[in-house]
Design an enzyme around this catalytic site. Sequence first.
Site, short mmCIF file in Angstrom:
data_model
loop_
_atom_site.label_atom_id
_atom_site.label_comp_id
_atom_site.label_asym_id
_atom_site.label_seq_id
_atom_site.Cartn_x
_atom_site.Cartn_y
_atom_site.Cartn_z
N HIS A 175 0.84 -1.20 0.00
CA HIS A 175 0.00 0.00 0.00
C HIS A 175 0.87 1.25 0.00
O HIS A 175 0.62 2.20 -0.77
CB HIS A 175 -0.92 -0.01 1.22
CG HIS A 175 -1.60 1.29 1.49
ND1 HIS A 175 -2.89 1.55 1.06
CD2 HIS A 175 -1.19 2.40 2.16
CE1 HIS A 175 -3.23 2.77 1.44
NE2 HIS A 175 -2.21 3.31 2.11
N GLU A 176 1.90 1.28 0.84
CA GLU A 176 2.77 2.45 0.90
C GLU A 176 3.55 2.62 -0.40
O GLU A 176 3.74 3.75 -0.88
CB GLU A 176 3.74 2.33 2.08
CG GLU A 176 3.06 2.24 3.44
CD GLU A 176 2.09 3.39 3.70
OE1 GLU A 176 2.27 4.48 3.11
OE2 GLU A 176 1.14 3.21 4.49
N HIS B 296 1.41 4.39 -2.85
CA HIS B 296 1.48 5.85 -2.75
C HIS B 296 2.67 6.38 -3.54
O HIS B 296 2.57 7.40 -4.24
CB HIS B 296 1.62 6.26 -1.28
CG HIS B 296 0.33 6.32 -0.53
ND1 HIS B 296 -0.75 7.07 -0.96
CD2 HIS B 296 -0.07 5.73 0.63
CE1 HIS B 296 -1.75 6.96 -0.10
NE2 HIS B 296 -1.36 6.13 0.86
N GLU C 35 -6.09 7.37 -0.90
CA GLU C 35 -6.03 6.15 -0.09
C GLU C 35 -6.65 4.98 -0.85
O GLU C 35 -6.11 3.87 -0.85
CB GLU C 35 -6.74 6.36 1.24
CG GLU C 35 -5.99 7.27 2.20
CD GLU C 35 -4.59 6.77 2.53
OE1 GLU C 35 -4.44 5.54 2.75
OE2 GLU C 35 -3.66 7.58 2.54
#
EC number: 3.4.24.-
Length: 315
Positions: free
Chosen positions: A123-124, A127, A194
């Site tokens: 997930h990071e 980003h 997100e």
Amino acid sequence: MLLSALTALFMALGYTLGGSGGAVIALLVAAGMNLFTFWNADKIVLSMHNAREVDAQSAPEFYGLVQALSQRAGLPMPRVYVIDQDAPNAFATGRNPENAAVAATTGLLNMLTRDEVAGVMAHELGHVKNRDTLIMTMVATIAGAISMLANFGLFFRGGNEENGHSNMIATLLAVIVAPFAAMIVQMAISRTREYGADQAGAEISGNPRALASALAKISGRAELIPNPVAERNPAAAQLYIVPVHVSELFSTHPATEKRIAALEEIAQDMGQKDGPPPMTMPSQTSARASALSPVVPPVAAPKPRRSALDPHGRD
């Protein structure tokens, strides 16, 4: 569309106040402040959290996991940090993929299984891949200009002799409403990023249900366990994978339940079997033993391994 709405709001505020020169000055000052933050955000954020950088020698399994995920995502290897903090959370920072850094707290690494840690770090990296730091800097620049212009609005234009009363009302409305509207749009943009990072993380790790399981585990704990950094600097809350100590209305993140539902849909689209992964909290020993592995998921079942934080397996 949201960026356009924010820009239009700034232009409308400048028009209402009638000070084009003041609007330009506010925009330039806000842009300068945010440009400095953009170039130094990683140093500021990591220093704020007292993060310590790790490598293949100091945290071989955690570092190897991030390295393998980065390769799958087609990204340069980011710098990897660990934060000695009980609150489970993680974040990414850096102005672009070539200067990115990812960090996770010891609370998160001790709590989650290997697949779940992989989902969080994917997930990071999502980003990073989506260049969300650049997008949010643009948003912060315009929103900061709106707030600055609103604060100085009464000095730039407080009315004139002909219709000073109506101008004063318009100015007051602009000063009060514009920053609040900018905050709402800024939160909406943050929430869309997100969802985008969840989607990218599911594709990178290949295991969206592991990320959903991680979100379910850490969301409640992150709100209960004190986060001294977020308490001192509330703006840091938007960095984390889950919000801390905020209401849903004013949160920069979507509701965790909605994110889990979206990840479940992604899992079904990827052809995975119905039903979410087990949401039971493993014991601390088993969680630490299975949290990290240099092999990227998905796997059939996590095997007990030594902790990445303590290669000797000590509790």
